[in-house]
Design an enzyme around this catalytic site. Structure first.
Site, PDB file in Angstrom:
ATOM      1  N   SER A 160       0.854  -1.182   0.000  1.00 28.22           N
ATOM      2  CA  SER A 160       0.000   0.000   0.000  1.00 28.22           C
ATOM      3  C   SER A 160       0.890   1.230   0.000  1.00 28.22           C
ATOM      4  O   SER A 160       2.070   1.149   0.352  1.00 28.22           O
ATOM      5  CB  SER A 160      -0.891   0.004   1.256  1.00 28.22           C
ATOM      6  OG  SER A 160      -1.537   1.248   1.425  1.00 28.22           O
TER       7      SER A 160
ATOM      8  N   TYR B 165      -1.729  -0.001  10.984  1.00 26.05           N
ATOM      9  CA  TYR B 165      -1.810  -0.637   9.668  1.00 26.05           C
ATOM     10  C   TYR B 165      -0.655  -0.179   8.785  1.00 26.05           C
ATOM     11  O   TYR B 165      -0.020  -0.986   8.099  1.00 26.05           O
ATOM     12  CB  TYR B 165      -3.158  -0.299   9.027  1.00 26.05           C
ATOM     13  CG  TYR B 165      -3.353  -0.844   7.633  1.00 26.05           C
ATOM     14  CD1 TYR B 165      -3.575  -2.200   7.422  1.00 26.05           C
ATOM     15  CD2 TYR B 165      -3.351   0.010   6.531  1.00 26.05           C
ATOM     16  CE1 TYR B 165      -3.774  -2.701   6.140  1.00 26.05           C
ATOM     17  CE2 TYR B 165      -3.547  -0.484   5.250  1.00 26.05           C
ATOM     18  CZ  TYR B 165      -3.761  -1.839   5.051  1.00 26.05           C
ATOM     19  OH  TYR B 165      -3.950  -2.330   3.780  1.00 26.05           O
TER      20      TYR B 165
END
Length: 244
Positions: free
Chosen positions: A137, A150
């Protein structure tokens, strides 16, 4: 190294929804011979099975459990492209009371899950001259406070992906690190994303990046902005051959 999807056997973890489902659809649309759908709940892939018939095979698997992934590899020895898409997101900032618990859960799935997949499938991918695709990501490169734990877990998975590129590359296995920005998925909605890009932008980008033999993929507009700024560092540090 260039990898074409056509006539390949692929496996996608977390294949039942969001980006994972889009990857399955793109692979099949580009001529994949078969796609294994590795999911925790086998009932969640019924729509894909109804649509694609015997071109998809559902297998119960959980990346948070080593035994489960070893069994998965035993059942899919013909696989040529493994996409580790499964992941979890917990909303936790650095000063939140739950940050340690959240980070621990995310590391088990997002980081150790990658290692379990890589270790279990390394020999298969080497034998089949295949590819490992890891869904990271843009948050692996910049920590966003609302999803701080995260972000940290994805930074760790990206670091391991770099190591896997070197180690598996020596064995003839291609490795692709995918860094989407805001994508319109259930996970995106959880994290407060509005007007995210379509998941198909990621899945179609993976097909093209594998064919081009690339290591990084920044598929959507926001990701491409970050990728453009990151390009020089990637070329001169991440992809450079440093002698130790």
């Amino acid at each position: 190294m260039s990898i074409s999807i056509k006539d390949k056997v692929a496996l996608v973890t977390g294949a039942n929804r969001g980006i994972g489902k889009a990857i399955v659809e793109s692979f099949l649309n580009h001529g994949a011979k078969k796609v294994y759908l590795a999911v925790r709940n086998p009932e969640s892939t019924q729509a894909l099975e109804a649509q694609y018939g015997d071109r998809v095979v559902t297998i119960q698997a959980d990346v948070s459990a080593s035994d489960s992934i070893k069994r998965l590899a035993d059942q899919t020895s013909d696989v040529e492209i493994v996409v580790n898409n499964a992941g979890i997101l917990c909303l936790a900032s650095p000063l939140d009371e739950n940050v340690e618990e959240a980070f621990s859960k995310e590391v088990n799935v997002n980081v150790f899950g990658l290692l379990r997949i890589a270790q279990s499938f390394a020999e298969i991918l080497e034998r089949n001259k295949g590819a490992l695709v890891q869904l990271n990501s843009i948050v692996s490169m910049k920590n966003f406070v609302g999803v701080s734990s995260y972000s940290a877990s994805k930074a760790a998975s990206y670091s391991f992906t770099q190591g896997l590129r070197e180690e598996l590359g020596e064995k003839g296995v291609a490795v692709l690190s995918v860094h989407p920005g805001p994508i319109a998925t259930d996970m995106g909605t959880e994290s407060g994303i509005e007007n995210g890009a379509a998941a198909s932008i990621v899945s179609e980008g993976i097909v093209k990046a594998l064919a081009a033999g690339e290591f990084h993929l920044f598929p959507d507009k926001m990701a491409q902005q970050m990728g453009s700024a990151y390009q020089s560092f990637a070329e001169n540090v991440i992809l450079a051959d440093f002698s130790v």
